[in-house]
Design an enzyme around this catalytic site. Structure first.
Site, PDB file in Angstrom:
ATOM      1  N   THR A 188       0.893  -1.155   0.000  1.00  3.68           N
ATOM      2  CA  THR A 188       0.000   0.000   0.000  1.00  3.68           C
ATOM      3  C   THR A 188       0.928   1.199   0.000  1.00  3.68           C
ATOM      4  O   THR A 188       2.050   1.104   0.452  1.00  3.68           O
ATOM      5  CB  THR A 188      -0.859   0.017   1.293  1.00  3.68           C
ATOM      6  OG1 THR A 188      -1.676  -1.140   1.326  1.00  3.68           O
ATOM      7  CG2 THR A 188      -1.739   1.239   1.371  1.00  3.68           C
ATOM      8  N   GLY A 239      -0.852  -2.622   5.755  1.00  7.11           N
ATOM      9  CA  GLY A 239      -0.711  -3.913   6.416  1.00  7.11           C
ATOM     10  C   GLY A 239      -1.865  -4.824   6.064  1.00  7.11           C
ATOM     11  O   GLY A 239      -2.489  -4.667   5.008  1.00  7.11           O
TER      12      GLY A 239
END
Lengths: 320, 320
Positions: A188, A239
């Site tokens: 990300t 995450g």
């Protein structure tokens, strides 16, 4: 955006390009590519902030850079779904609680820019799928074909995740351990910034997890989870998306600050180290006073930060 | 689900069927239909809880009832998008932080059941659009055609929202003020419950807002906003979705309880009356001790609650 604050000389920025199991035996050349790209991303934000630019403009520009760079899992470098396609999520929020998010978009070159358009030019906060893509046409956000998002490296990761063993691309092997099923799940990108006018913004963008089910939405477009900003702080997370959603990570950090008076650093450590589980990932944050934090519980997080006091730092592992 | 608690005799439940500008001059017959339906919904949950059933089963069953009843904006009674279609969102979460959500589904008879399947039978938390619908096929969740969701009343509301004046359906005029653009935007259904084993659950389902853009996602499927549950409380919200997302309403109530020690009622009042704006909507909640709250800042909220102490109440306006 008009600001109630008089300009001061304080600004700060933090960036991330994903967290997870990042092999420390990565080839020097690949390592250098990551450091160079992180610095380039950081410099884009710094350039805007140091001349008094808007935190939202800085965040959008940095995230767009990450989206255009195929090293990172967002935009161009997005991972593949289990069906070999790309579905992206992004969101952006500023300290006035204005926010925009998109999920499940397949043909948007820069999902963060579409999220900003949802924030600035629609009455809505979150748009998904084909409806979001049609809104992109209305507001003239650049589209891209699925082919644009194809990269050899991500395709090799998909094959590896699906147990197909003929993966031999050197580049691919050099930065992730393909035998570790966790290695691919946490990509990300994100940016948080505080500008000289006291404005803050947080933005996050992702291609999701390799081999994900079509339709899966992670934490990146969820306001409160992957992205959150209010009068106290701006947070972007990276995450295991599901864990970040159920723990409402971004808002929880802001809430600990608001209701206990904790610092951004203490609040972030509480959430990342006590509420999340080891290996789940991390967050970047900045507060209204210009402090930045980069807190994670995985082996590494691609990250950087800079501020008006001369801080300038780019790291991958705990102490690199 | 195994529980760490020994069964006690405490249970509680609260339900809502949407909040907003509800005309108090509603015809007695229509009013009675709403009261009867709210009681029927409440009784479904009570029946499960009073024999020691699971809070999650109670919440799903109640929300399914609302979805099947065309009086409420969820499932069968869902409002129309600006293109005359139906796109539904739902989510469910329990006190172990397990959760599931679906957004932008068009052919799922009971979106709450699909959200529960995402929670129980996928590795994901949130699924959107066609991917969510294909997951429904895999887990054998009942589908329905777009025709199934057509109701005269919602179609009249769409026409009214689009400024088409030939609306003459009596039923339609009797419960909402079609000249008030806010009248149609806040329909959502939800349920929270605490069972004899100390387990809690919250669930929310909606057809969104009349005349919405295709792809618009409200707060109902956003964990932390429209639905939230942890070890302290279970919350389901209804109102202007965008405001509930930016204020992360569900999690904010839980955070005020966790970090300040406030009661569920005080935390709920703080968020609904001090953070949200008048007219935004409301929430229902229950806590681990079996207390229920129903707090709103609009003229009315279709609602009900019951508990093991004999409380049993169904209301629409402030003091009805």
């Amino acid at each position: 955006m008009n600001s109630p604050f008089k300009p001061d000389s304080i600004w700060s920025i933090a960036i991330h390009g994903g967290a997870g199991v990042i092999s420390s035996t990565m080839a020097q050349e690949v390592k250098q590519q990551y450091y160079d790209s992180l610095k380039e991303a950081l410099n884009i934000g710094v350039t805007i902030l140091k001349i008094g630019g808007n935190a939202t403009d800085a965040v959008e520009a940095v995230v767009r850079y990450f989206e255009d760079c195929d090293l990172f899992n967002a935009g161009k470098g997005s991972v593949f779904t289990r069906e070999g396609k790309h579905e992206m999520d992004a969101s952006i929020m500023n300290n006035t609680l204005k926010c925009g998010a998109v999920s499940g978009v397949t043909c948007i070159k820069n999902p963060i820019t579409l999220a900003r358009k949802v924030m600035d030019e629609s009455e809505h906060v979150h748009m998904t799928g084909i409806g979001a893509e049609r809104f992109a046409d209305e507001v003239k956000v650049e589209k891209a074909t699925q082919e644009y998002f194809f990269t050899e490296r991500r395709f090799a990761q998909l094959k590896a995740a699906q147990g197909i063993k003929e993966v031999t691309l050197d580049h691919c092997k050099s930065d992730v351990n393909l035998n570790d099923p966790q290695a691919q799940v946490k990509g990300t990108v994100g940016c948080v910034a505080r500008d000289m006018h006291g404005r803050m913004c947080a933005g996050t963008s992702t291609g999701g997890m390799t081999n994900k089910r079509p339709g899966r939405v992670g934490d990146s477009p969820i306001i409160g989870a992957g992205t959150y900003c209010n009068h106290l702080c701006a947070i972007s997370a990276t995450g295991k998306g599901e864990e970040f959603i159920r723990n409402v990570v971004g808002h929880d950090i802001a809430a600990i600050m608001e209701y206990t008076g904790a610092s951004l650093l203490d609040a972030s450590k509480t959430v990342v180290h006590k509420k999340l589980k080891p290996g789940d990932g991390g967050i970047i944050g900045c507060d209204k006073d210009g402090n930045t934090v980069l807190v994670f519980n995985s082996t590494g997080m691609f990250r950087g930060c800079a501020d008006s006091n001369g801080k300038y730092d780019v790291k991958i592992w705990k102490d690199s």
